[in-house]
Write an enzyme that holds these catalytic residues in place. Structure first.
Site, PDB file in Angstrom:
ATOM      1  N   CYS A   3       0.866  -1.186   0.000  1.00 38.90           N
ATOM      2  CA  CYS A   3       0.000   0.000   0.000  1.00 38.90           C
ATOM      3  C   CYS A   3       0.899   1.231   0.000  1.00 38.90           C
ATOM      4  CB  CYS A   3      -0.967  -0.023   1.182  1.00 38.90           C
ATOM      5  SG  CYS A   3      -0.184   0.068   2.804  1.00 38.90           S
ATOM      6  N   ARG A   9      -3.142  -0.568   5.641  1.00 36.35           N
ATOM      7  CA  ARG A   9      -3.746  -1.663   4.883  1.00 36.35           C
ATOM      8  C   ARG A   9      -2.833  -2.873   4.675  1.00 36.35           C
ATOM      9  NH1 ARG A   9      -5.282   2.122  -0.036  1.00 36.35           N
ATOM     10  NH2 ARG A   9      -3.319   3.008   0.724  1.00 36.35           N
ATOM     11  N   ASP A 119      -8.232   3.788   1.719  1.00 37.16           N
ATOM     12  CA  ASP A 119      -7.216   4.131   2.696  1.00 37.16           C
ATOM     13  C   ASP A 119      -7.907   4.588   3.993  1.00 37.16           C
ATOM     14  OD1 ASP A 119      -5.160   5.144   4.156  1.00 37.16           O
ATOM     15  OD2 ASP A 119      -4.389   6.461   2.590  1.00 37.16           O
TER      16      ASP A 119
HETATM   17  P1  4NP Z   1      -1.700   2.878   4.161  1.00 37.16           P
HETATM   18  O1  4NP Z   1      -2.279   4.246   4.745  1.00 37.16           O
HETATM   19  O2  4NP Z   1      -1.208   3.190   2.759  1.00 37.16           O
HETATM   20  O3  4NP Z   1      -2.861   1.955   4.157  1.00 37.16           O
HETATM   21  O4  4NP Z   1      -0.582   2.456   5.099  1.00 37.16           O
HETATM   22  C1  4NP Z   1      -1.548   5.432   4.798  1.00 37.16           C
HETATM   23  C2  4NP Z   1      -0.595   5.603   5.765  1.00 37.16           C
HETATM   24  C3  4NP Z   1       0.093   6.800   5.864  1.00 37.16           C
HETATM   25  C4  4NP Z   1      -0.160   7.810   4.969  1.00 37.16           C
HETATM   26  C5  4NP Z   1      -1.109   7.638   3.986  1.00 37.16           C
HETATM   27  C6  4NP Z   1      -1.791   6.443   3.898  1.00 37.16           C
HETATM   28  N1  4NP Z   1       0.530   9.042   5.086  1.00 37.16           N
HETATM   29  O5  4NP Z   1       0.247   9.968   4.286  1.00 37.16           O
HETATM   30  O6  4NP Z   1       1.399   9.194   5.945  1.00 37.16           O
END
Ligand code: 4NP
Length: 151
Positions: A3, A9, A119
């Site tokens: 991800c 995720r 997300d």
């Molecule tokens: P992930 O969610 O891609 O599901 O781990 C996110 C985690 C952090 C960030 C964005 C999405 N961020 O912008 O820091």
């Protein structure tokens, strides 16, 4: 399992697929990574940990890492959570990019529809639970497909 941040995720996806593979007696090596590096070495998001724990899965020992080109050689399959991940993974793979190796996770359930695991980073407890259920459904299908093809 890939991800954006490797804290919401894909750590859930790693933990869930590990659990479902173990339950099916499959000795698979499963890992996860993010396309960005902001959270490298951090544990999964606390709500991802809590949601996994609620379903008997401990993901607390995972640590965030960024995807590297060598992952294309090490792993047989790379599942991404959304369309941006797909595009970023394609870029990051460079010469190691192998078209057939990368799939959107929800294409396992809805082939060709390019559906996305949303997300939950800024979301609620329920958003994380919904993401868990979606990923779990896809992981169960991955195992089911494999077992049917390899009786
Ligand atoms: P992930 O969610 O891609 O599901 O781990 C996110 C985690 C952090 C960030 C964005 C999405 N961020 O912008 O820091």
């Amino acid at each position: 399992m890939v991800c954006l941040g490797n804290i919401c995720r894909s750590p859930l996806a790693q933990g869930i697929l590990e659990a479902r593979a173990r339950e099916a007696g499959l000795n698979w090596e499963i890992d996860s990574a993010g396309t960005m590096h902001y959270h490298v070495n951090e544990p999964p998001h606390i709500q991802s940990q809590k949601t996994a724990q609620k379903h008997g899965i401990d993901i607390s020992a995972q640590r965030c890492r960024q995807l590297i080109a060598a992952d294309f050689d090490i792993f047989d399959r790379i599942y991404v959570m959304d369309n941006n991940n797909y595009r970023d993974v394609q870029k990051m793979g460079g010469e190691s990019w192998k078209e057939g190796k990368v799939e959107r996770l929800l294409d396992v359930l809805y082939p060709g529809e390019k559906r996305e695991v949303p997300d939950p980073y800024y979301g609620t407890e329920k958003d994380f639970e919904d993401v868990f259920q979606l990923i779990d459904k896809a992981c169960r299908k991955i195992i089911d497909n494999y077992c049917r093809a390899n009786p």
